[in-house]
Motif scaffolding. Structure first.
Motif, PDB file in Angstrom:
ATOM      1  N   LYS A   9       0.655  35.081 -17.118  1.00  0.00           N
ATOM      2  CA  LYS A   9       1.236  35.178 -15.771  1.00  0.00           C
ATOM      3  C   LYS A   9       1.415  33.813 -15.117  1.00  0.00           C
ATOM      4  N   HIS A  10       0.943  32.752 -15.760  1.00  0.00           N
ATOM      5  CA  HIS A  10       0.905  31.434 -15.124  1.00  0.00           C
ATOM      6  C   HIS A  10       1.806  30.430 -15.831  1.00  0.00           C
ATOM      7  N   GLU A  11       2.310  29.483 -15.058  1.00  0.00           N
ATOM      8  CA  GLU A  11       3.176  28.438 -15.616  1.00  0.00           C
ATOM      9  C   GLU A  11       2.374  27.300 -16.233  1.00  0.00           C
ATOM     10  N   ARG A  12       1.134  27.142 -15.766  1.00  0.00           N
ATOM     11  CA  ARG A  12       0.339  26.021 -16.266  1.00  0.00           C
ATOM     12  C   ARG A  12      -1.140  26.305 -16.113  1.00  0.00           C
TER      13      ARG A  12
END
Lengths: 330, 330
Positions: free
Chosen positions: A307-310
């Motif tokens: 769910k996260h970009e980084r």
């Protein structure tokens, strides 16, 4: 950069716990005995740390993961431990500058792989997980079919996923053995050098597989705490308290930032009441105030990371690195 | 492009159902009576369709949604219906080429907004949702505090989220009225023109709010089927059958592609057994074969959409448009 400078919700990797986890696995299953599963973290920078510990063969769940790993120069030996029949994607995999092996479990998946120019396969065997995989007694026939189509059959794989959640160690060991008996029988009919199976929860029990597809161990789920493993949770979310009432508080980390399929997250120093899209509502043990930060530990790592970009590698209060979660999507 | 050309899992919007849903809302709550919530779809191209129906005021849940909407030229009147204390993000919002209003529910959120240069706020009131919002009897004091800080107080908001899941229509109406009594009392103390509340499940019941923050109606959850609304599910996932056994089949659409917090998805013509990371295991009513496609309907739209990079607007078998889900993240 300091941890206090991060916008929230932020995915935090405890650099020490993470490094310890990787070292523990590399000591227990060195080199190609462990084929780390990248689905657990979807991050080539993290996979590079696994490669530094001597693991150069990787497991993937999606074409996107395969393509990203090859692009990152981590394509020594990539296994797509999943069935794909999409001709465009298979063709793209066949054209990668990498050693590519895909799982097949039917005439259709064999035909799709062969037509797309894939060169190497494993026969995927159902060992009780109720997912993909052929019947164990059909594996030999499929290997013959694959070879007749010009494919190199490197061996078998079979994921005993149903065993991972078994809390009693003796039962988990017994069920692992039963699953591997099925896989070894199939291997006898299929041939090849590889018997690929296992996961974090039985990495030390499954002595039958030639390689273990462990993924979770790097960042570690709290849901696996029962298993008494030499790995500890290294992933958490940093969230900001945005609202405080008499009986509860709310932080900016909801179910769009963490996966609930293994249950609610844990908030340190608090009792979690529930999560909604962008919020976690909790009762703190001691009073908190707006602007405070809390540590939220998700029950299931894999879909949380996706769910996260980084993610941010943090040592104490210092952000030592920021890694793009670059293998998301399909 | 035809639907059969899409790589799976693919997020599909039924163009006719979607358009009907938007028309039904625009007829019931025209113009600014509905302030569509973009958290439900995170897609500026979809918001543009809502604007074409006359809704030019939007609700957002995250700074990223606010920034994206302003960047897309949809910033006539953007409400951040959520508390934020991050000074950098608030400053960025204050600098947008858009009319920006943020929710405040404490001295701290008021101070953060004023310091960052935010000009307009709503006082967020707890009307029973167990999330953000001040005590109703504290709203007047907070409005005074905001005005003393130089903020323009446009009115109040209060999300009666606890009402949305109430299946009995009469009870839902009664609880909506109770929640709005709290909000109107607070509004009496706060002043301003806006009373912002409500959602898809009581859009026609909540006659007290001056504007309804409905989001789900555009794509519509199956979980709201009980509510007898003039909206129908318009969102599904197209998945490919990748493995078939005697008793079950598996398609390439798991919990990384759909949200499980409202329960398992529905697969048309089948009984769903369970989802894992990249797979749904189901028992089909009639035999399926590898390469067939199935339609998977998620129980909860909002967090499902947030897992995807794009959605495809489909009319019959034709893909009439592809929209980037461009408001993901925070």
């Amino acid at each position: 950069m300091e941890i206090q400078d991060l916008a929230t919700p932020a995915l935090i990797v405890d650099a020490v716990a993470f490094s310890d986890n990787l070292d523990a696995m590399a000591a227990a299953l060195p080199g190609s005995r462990c084929r780390p599963h990248v689905k657990a973290h979807k991050t080539t920078a993290l996979a590079r740390e696994q490669a530094k510990r001597g693991h150069h063969h990787f497991t993937c769940a999606t074409p996107r993961e395969m393509i990203g790993m090859a692009g990152a120069g981590l394509g020594d030996d990539l296994l797509l431990a999943n069935e794909v029949v999409d001709p465009d994607r298979l063709r793209r995999l066949a054209e990668l500058d990498a050693r590519v092996t895909v799982a097949v479990d039917s005439n259709e998946t064999i035909a799709a792989a062969a037509s797309a120019g894939i060169r190497e396969v494993l026969v995927d065997v159902d060992v009780g997980c109720v997912r993909c995989g052929c019947r164990p007694d059909d594996a030999g026939r499929l290997a013959d079919e694959a070879r007749a189509r010009g494919l190199e059959v490197r061996g078998v794989m079979g994921y005993e996923g149903h065993v991972m959640g078994v809390e009693d160690q003796a039962t988990r060991a017994e069920q692992t053995e039963q699953a591997m008996e099925l896989l070894l029988a199939a291997h006898g009919d299929v041939g090849g050098e590889i018997v690929s199976a296992g996961g974090t929860c039985n990495f030390d029990i499954n002595t039958w597989a030639t390689e273990i597809q462990a993924g979770t161990y790097a960042l570690m789920d709290t849901a696996y705490a029962y298993a008494d493993l030499p790995f500890r949770p290294a992933l958490s979310l940093r969230a900001t308290v945005i609202s405080v009432s008499d009986d509860w508080a709310v932080a900016d980390c909801g179910l769009k930032a963490l996966a609930l399929d293994h249950g609610n997250p844990t908030v340190e120093g608090a009792t979690v009441w529930f999560c909604s899209d962008e919020h976690v509502t909790f009762a703190p043990d001691k009073p908190v105030k707006v602007g405070d930060h809390v540590r939220v530990i998700p029950a299931h790592i894999d879909p949380t990371v996706a769910k996260h970009e980084r993610m941010h590698l943090v040592d104490g209060e210092t952000v030592v690195d920021t890694w793009e979660v670059d293998l998301r999507g399909w």
